[in-house]
Design an enzyme around this catalytic site. Sequence first.
Site, PDB file in Angstrom:
ATOM      1  N   ASP A  37       0.976  -1.238  -0.151  1.00  0.00           N
ATOM      2  CA  ASP A  37      -0.042  -0.005  -0.087  1.00  0.00           C
ATOM      3  C   ASP A  37       0.821   1.372  -0.143  1.00  0.00           C
ATOM      4  O   ASP A  37       1.655   1.564   0.929  1.00  0.00           O
ATOM      5  CB  ASP A  37      -0.838  -0.083   1.268  1.00  0.00           C
ATOM      6  CG  ASP A  37      -1.758   1.242   1.335  1.00  0.00           C
ATOM      7  OD1 ASP A  37      -3.168   1.211   0.912  1.00  0.00           O
ATOM      8  OD2 ASP A  37      -1.301   2.238   1.662  1.00  0.00           O
TER       9      ASP A  37
ATOM     10  N   TYR B 219       2.757   9.956  -0.612  1.00  0.00           N
ATOM     11  CA  TYR B 219       3.916   9.700   0.189  1.00  0.00           C
ATOM     12  C   TYR B 219       5.239   9.841  -0.391  1.00  0.00           C
ATOM     13  O   TYR B 219       6.366   9.832  -0.059  1.00  0.00           O
ATOM     14  CB  TYR B 219       3.883   7.954   0.381  1.00  0.00           C
ATOM     15  CG  TYR B 219       2.548   7.485   1.248  1.00  0.00           C
ATOM     16  CD1 TYR B 219       1.703   8.443   1.888  1.00  0.00           C
ATOM     17  CD2 TYR B 219       2.219   6.139   1.296  1.00  0.00           C
ATOM     18  CE1 TYR B 219       0.614   7.977   2.434  1.00  0.00           C
ATOM     19  CE2 TYR B 219       1.134   5.715   1.897  1.00  0.00           C
ATOM     20  CZ  TYR B 219       0.234   6.715   2.446  1.00  0.00           C
ATOM     21  OH  TYR B 219      -0.835   6.198   3.130  1.00  0.00           O
TER      22      TYR B 219
ATOM     23  N   LYS C 127      -2.945   5.831  -3.948  1.00  0.00           N
ATOM     24  CA  LYS C 127      -3.786   6.611  -3.594  1.00  0.00           C
ATOM     25  C   LYS C 127      -3.871   8.090  -4.453  1.00  0.00           C
ATOM     26  O   LYS C 127      -2.753   8.548  -4.825  1.00  0.00           O
ATOM     27  CB  LYS C 127      -3.913   6.858  -2.469  1.00  0.00           C
ATOM     28  CG  LYS C 127      -4.105   5.959  -1.482  1.00  0.00           C
ATOM     29  CD  LYS C 127      -3.928   6.007   0.052  1.00  0.00           C
ATOM     30  CE  LYS C 127      -3.821   4.970   0.840  1.00  0.00           C
ATOM     31  NZ  LYS C 127      -2.193   4.349   0.883  1.00  0.00           N
TER      32      LYS C 127
ATOM     33  N   TRP D  59      -6.006   2.113   8.677  1.00  0.00           N
ATOM     34  CA  TRP D  59      -4.701   2.713   8.644  1.00  0.00           C
ATOM     35  C   TRP D  59      -4.496   3.039   9.832  1.00  0.00           C
ATOM     36  O   TRP D  59      -5.596   3.235  10.768  1.00  0.00           O
ATOM     37  CB  TRP D  59      -4.643   3.900   7.932  1.00  0.00           C
ATOM     38  CG  TRP D  59      -5.539   5.069   7.790  1.00  0.00           C
ATOM     39  CD1 TRP D  59      -6.732   5.289   7.070  1.00  0.00           C
ATOM     40  CD2 TRP D  59      -5.206   6.267   8.717  1.00  0.00           C
ATOM     41  NE1 TRP D  59      -7.202   6.762   7.376  1.00  0.00           N
ATOM     42  CE2 TRP D  59      -6.349   7.114   8.425  1.00  0.00           C
ATOM     43  CE3 TRP D  59      -4.655   6.450   9.686  1.00  0.00           C
ATOM     44  CZ2 TRP D  59      -6.670   8.294   9.224  1.00  0.00           C
ATOM     45  CZ3 TRP D  59      -4.369   7.900  10.468  1.00  0.00           C
ATOM     46  CH2 TRP D  59      -5.618   8.520  10.135  1.00  0.00           C
TER      47      TRP D  59
ATOM     48  N   LYS E 148       3.164  -0.778   8.999  1.00  0.00           N
ATOM     49  CA  LYS E 148       4.318  -0.331   8.521  1.00  0.00           C
ATOM     50  C   LYS E 148       5.516  -0.357   9.459  1.00  0.00           C
ATOM     51  O   LYS E 148       5.367  -0.066  10.686  1.00  0.00           O
ATOM     52  CB  LYS E 148       4.219   1.077   8.193  1.00  0.00           C
ATOM     53  CG  LYS E 148       5.388   1.776   7.698  1.00  0.00           C
ATOM     54  CD  LYS E 148       6.027   2.723   8.756  1.00  0.00           C
ATOM     55  CE  LYS E 148       7.246   3.343   7.993  1.00  0.00           C
ATOM     56  NZ  LYS E 148       7.797   4.206   9.376  1.00  0.00           N
TER      57      LYS E 148
ATOM     58  N   VAL F 106      10.130  -0.641   8.884  1.00  0.00           N
ATOM     59  CA  VAL F 106      11.320  -0.929   8.082  1.00  0.00           C
ATOM     60  C   VAL F 106      12.342  -1.672   8.574  1.00  0.00           C
ATOM     61  O   VAL F 106      13.363  -2.252   8.058  1.00  0.00           O
ATOM     62  CB  VAL F 106      12.061   0.500   7.810  1.00  0.00           C
ATOM     63  CG1 VAL F 106      11.153   1.543   7.054  1.00  0.00           C
ATOM     64  CG2 VAL F 106      12.513   1.240   9.139  1.00  0.00           C
TER      65      VAL F 106
END
Length: 282
Positions: free
Chosen positions: A43, A48, A73, A182, A227, A229
């Site tokens: 997503d 972003y 989006k 979200w 999310k 990393v």
Amino acid sequence: MEFVTLNNGVKMPQLGYGVYQTRPEETEKAVGTALELGYRLIDTAASYGNEEGVGAAIKQSGIPRKDLFVTTKLWVQDHGYDNTLKAFDTSMKKLGLDYLDLYLIHKPYSDYYGSWRAMERLYREGHIRAIGVTSFWNERLADLFNCNEIKPAVNQIETNVWNQKWAEEAFMKQQGIQQEAWAPFTEGANHVFTNPVLQEIARKHGKTTGQVMLRWLLQRGIVVIPKSVHKERMQENLDVFDFQLDEADMQAIRSLDTKTSPIYDEMDPQRALFIGKMKIHD
């Protein structure tokens, strides 16, 4: 992986990988790691600034396109019929894809009716497998599909333990629109990861509080896009299909609902003014 079936018959993974606030220079590596671990729903969004990194990771992965589910989006700056068609082409070039799985209107401001009609056209022409919206509260969602031909397949809204959105869930289920969360971890607000209720449930199941929060959303039938990393955390977020919260767990978590966002108030007119003026390109 578990899947949901959208109102047009398209299957969507129920757990995916989000890249909100992932720096452009980190995105390719992060998405590549997520794909290695088994994520298949990715997503992103024009706003972003990291669509190119997502596209590069997909290309490098070698995973067949049909096995991936890619979402991006449309930002408010590009609302309107013609602007939407141009913005879609720009996103597709950055992603390096010849079709998109899900295209969402990012916020319910400006000429999103014109945008929706452009998206209906792109959907009918086969460029997009499903179309939907983000952050549309029930009234705006109802008005959108009541005045157009195609009902949104997905509404991505903030949903988490502090802001649980039960009325929104009930309306979307009634209308056959898939809810997607979200900020499933509340962006860490109010010390959520050390909340005693969540910690107790986590100990009971031998899981982390993050895994409990994801499992709670999954059991409500909601799609989630956490999310991170960090590879270890990405793996942890995937490992949520081997346990089940019982009714006592679900009710204990329900008791945490504050019915307000710990992030920002989407009904605040100053927030609407800020979003409406935010530019992501010249």
